[in-house]
Design an enzyme around this catalytic site. Structure first.
Site, PDB file in Angstrom:
ATOM      1  N   TYR A  95      62.289  38.875  74.401  1.00 55.39           N
ATOM      2  CA  TYR A  95      61.613  37.598  74.172  1.00 55.39           C
ATOM      3  C   TYR A  95      60.435  37.379  75.121  1.00 55.39           C
ATOM      4  O   TYR A  95      59.496  36.674  74.792  1.00 55.39           O
ATOM      5  CB  TYR A  95      62.596  36.427  74.366  1.00 55.39           C
ATOM      6  CG  TYR A  95      63.414  36.067  73.157  1.00 55.39           C
ATOM      7  CD1 TYR A  95      64.080  37.044  72.431  1.00 55.39           C
ATOM      8  CD2 TYR A  95      63.542  34.743  72.753  1.00 55.39           C
ATOM      9  CE1 TYR A  95      64.854  36.706  71.337  1.00 55.39           C
ATOM     10  CE2 TYR A  95      64.319  34.398  71.657  1.00 55.39           C
ATOM     11  CZ  TYR A  95      64.972  35.384  70.956  1.00 55.39           C
ATOM     12  OH  TYR A  95      65.729  35.035  69.883  1.00 55.39           O
ATOM     13  N   LYS A 147      72.250  48.994  73.798  1.00 55.79           N
ATOM     14  CA  LYS A 147      71.889  50.047  72.838  1.00 55.79           C
ATOM     15  C   LYS A 147      71.480  51.267  73.668  1.00 55.79           C
ATOM     16  O   LYS A 147      70.356  51.774  73.579  1.00 55.79           O
ATOM     17  CB  LYS A 147      70.755  49.541  71.921  1.00 55.79           C
ATOM     18  CG  LYS A 147      70.414  50.459  70.767  1.00 55.79           C
ATOM     19  CD  LYS A 147      71.475  50.530  69.673  1.00 55.79           C
ATOM     20  CE  LYS A 147      71.112  51.577  68.634  1.00 55.79           C
ATOM     21  NZ  LYS A 147      72.176  51.774  67.618  1.00 55.79           N
ATOM     22  N   ASP A 149      75.052  47.521  67.528  1.00 54.01           N
ATOM     23  CA  ASP A 149      75.359  47.621  66.091  1.00 54.01           C
ATOM     24  C   ASP A 149      76.870  47.634  65.878  1.00 54.01           C
ATOM     25  O   ASP A 149      77.407  46.962  65.005  1.00 54.01           O
ATOM     26  CB  ASP A 149      74.673  48.839  65.451  1.00 54.01           C
ATOM     27  CG  ASP A 149      74.863  50.135  66.223  1.00 54.01           C
ATOM     28  OD1 ASP A 149      75.347  50.094  67.384  1.00 54.01           O
ATOM     29  OD2 ASP A 149      74.543  51.212  65.674  1.00 54.01           O
ATOM     30  N   ASP A 155      71.024  36.574  70.761  1.00 57.58           N
ATOM     31  CA  ASP A 155      70.570  35.649  69.725  1.00 57.58           C
ATOM     32  C   ASP A 155      71.209  36.012  68.394  1.00 57.58           C
ATOM     33  O   ASP A 155      71.772  35.170  67.691  1.00 57.58           O
ATOM     34  CB  ASP A 155      69.036  35.721  69.625  1.00 57.58           C
ATOM     35  CG  ASP A 155      68.508  34.819  68.527  1.00 57.58           C
ATOM     36  OD1 ASP A 155      68.949  33.655  68.464  1.00 57.58           O
ATOM     37  OD2 ASP A 155      67.672  35.282  67.725  1.00 57.58           O
ATOM     38  N   ASP A 213      74.664  34.000  66.239  1.00 57.08           N
ATOM     39  CA  ASP A 213      74.633  33.459  64.869  1.00 57.08           C
ATOM     40  C   ASP A 213      75.752  34.096  64.052  1.00 57.08           C
ATOM     41  O   ASP A 213      76.464  33.421  63.306  1.00 57.08           O
ATOM     42  CB  ASP A 213      73.282  33.760  64.186  1.00 57.08           C
ATOM     43  CG  ASP A 213      72.318  32.585  64.262  1.00 57.08           C
ATOM     44  OD1 ASP A 213      72.317  31.897  65.306  1.00 57.08           O
ATOM     45  OD2 ASP A 213      71.571  32.360  63.292  1.00 57.08           O
TER      46      ASP A 213
HETATM   47  C1  IPM Z   1      68.504  30.088  69.562  1.00 57.32           C
HETATM   48  C2  IPM Z   1      67.350  29.995  68.625  1.00 57.32           C
HETATM   49  C3  IPM Z   1      66.056  30.241  69.392  1.00 57.32           C
HETATM   50  C4  IPM Z   1      66.133  31.615  70.005  1.00 57.32           C
HETATM   51  C5  IPM Z   1      64.778  30.103  68.520  1.00 57.32           C
HETATM   52  C6  IPM Z   1      64.674  28.751  67.892  1.00 57.32           C
HETATM   53  C7  IPM Z   1      63.537  30.462  69.293  1.00 57.32           C
HETATM   54  O1  IPM Z   1      67.503  30.896  67.569  1.00 57.32           O
HETATM   55  O2  IPM Z   1      68.564  29.293  70.528  1.00 57.32           O
HETATM   56  O3  IPM Z   1      69.365  30.949  69.353  1.00 57.32           O
HETATM   57  O4  IPM Z   1      65.838  32.607  69.350  1.00 57.32           O
HETATM   58  O5  IPM Z   1      66.513  31.710  71.183  1.00 57.32           O
HETATM   59 MG    MG Z   2      69.344  31.928  67.569  1.00 57.32          MG
END
Ligand code: IPM
Ligand code: MG
Length: 353
Positions: free
Chosen positions: A141, A188, A220, A244, A248
């Site tokens: 990032y 990785k 992975d 990240d 999710d």
């Molecule tokens: C998170 C979000 C952020 C990230 C985005 C909105 C930039 O997806 O906090 O996980 O990627 O960190």
């Molecule tokens: Mg995120």
């Protein structure tokens, strides 16, 4: 009186943060520690009002506050701005970096009454209780990025210093030693040099934590294992972008990302926000799930203010509300009582009593 800066941001952020403030005020009522709340602008709201996704006053107020409670940023209105000015790259990332919030904690804990909300089978998800510790101010990032012209190209770089790896991995070991004693470092290393370096440092840090069982897993495979047998994990520590993506994925073990709080820490200084985004498609309709933000408030009491008892009171109140069959639409099944955002906040306040 400790100061909390509230940054509602955009989209459903405007609806969910008031519910978290309401619950924080209710749980602290009549107790020795009171919090004072001030408000600021971030994201698209700040672009519209002040021309910048992270105005200087907001960063200064965040630095001066003892903790920050954030909603979410972004929306279609600002998607056509040049990337560095957008709510995410111009607001969220710089506040994380500006406050030095290198450690992002995302707890994924199944509650018995949510087992049926998962898209996965009960026996796969019923014992899930894991924490992802995501490095938040380095890695892919924040590395150098750009465009080349001849030939046309684009690049992002993944860089970590020894110090950056050491501090996040150390925190991972500390967390694991207070939990079930297992740390899985996700990388990785079969491909990336930065991952091989990450692994070297991790193995070194491990020497100081003989009570913790360390394992290494390629990212992975970690994605696959999180779906195959998530209960094997206790604490996962990993690079910014890997974290990240994996958080999710892991959130859906519980059936909705609307349940996952987060704490981004630099010592006791912290920013607390739900793990989900601003959901422009459902904004302004009083249907968003405020529980991730309410639970982020509990993490704030725990990590920034050492109020463990009050933090648990919020967590138990949320469980009670769910136990009674109250759900926002993201989690509702036939037979549940569907509540709006505000009504869910009120139900949690009631359950505190
Ligand atoms: C998170 C979000 C952020 C990230 C985005 C909105 C930039 O997806 O906090 O996980 O990627 O960190
Ligand atoms: Mg995120």
């Amino acid at each position: 009186m400790p100061k909390v800066l509230v940054l509602p941001g955009d989209g459903i952020g405007l609806e969910i943060t008031p519910e978290a403030v309401k619950v924080l005020e209710a749980v602290l009522k009549g107790r020795p520690t009171q919090l004072s709340f001030e408000y600021g602008l971030i994201g698209g709201a700040a672009i519209d009002a002040a021309g910048k996704a992270l105005p200087d006053e907001t960063l200064a107020a965040a630095k001066a506050a003892d903790a920050v409670l954030m909603g979410s940023v972004g929306g279609p209105k600002w998607d056509n701005l040049p990337a560095p000015q957008r709510p995410e790259l111009g607001g969220l990332l710089p506040i994380r970096k500006g406050l030095g919030l290198f450690a992002n904690i995302r707890p994924i804990k199944m509650l018995p009454m949510l087992v049926d909300s998962s898209t996965l089978r009960t026996e796969v998800v019923e014992n899930v209780d894991l924490v992802v510790l995501r490095e938040l101010t380095g890695g892919l990032y924040f590395g150098e990025k750009g465009r080349g012209t001849n030939p046309k190209s684009a690049f992002d770089t993944l860089v970590y210093t020894e110090e950056e790896i050491r501090r996040i991995v150390e925190l991972g070991f500390q967390m694991a030693s207070k939990r079930r004693g297992r740390l899985c470092s996700v990388d990785k290393a079969n491909v990336l040099e930065s991952s091989r370096f990450w692994r070297e440092i991790t193995i070194e840090v491990a020497k100081g934590f003989p009570e913790v069982e360390l394992s290494h897993m390629y990212v992975d495979n970690a994605a696959m294992q999180l779906v195959r047998w998530p209960a094997q994990f206790d604490v996962i520590v990993t690079e910014n972008m890997f974290g990240d993506i994996l958080t999710d994925l892991a959130s859906m073990l519980l059936g909705s990302i609307g349940m996952i709080p987060s704490a981004s820490l630099n010592g006791s200084k912290g920013l607390y926000e739900p793990s989900h985004g601003s959901a422009p498609d459902i904004a302004g309709q009083n249907i968003a799930n405020p529980l991730a933000t309410i639970l982020s408030g509990a993490l704030m009491l725990r990590y920034s203010f050492g109020l463990e008892e009050e933090a648990q009171m919020i967590e138990r109140a949320v469980e009670r509300v769910l136990q009674e069959g109250y759900r926002t639409p993201d989690l509702a099944k036939p037979g549940d009582t569907v509540l709006g955002t505000r009504e869910m906040g009120n139900a949690v306040v009631e359950a505190l009593k």
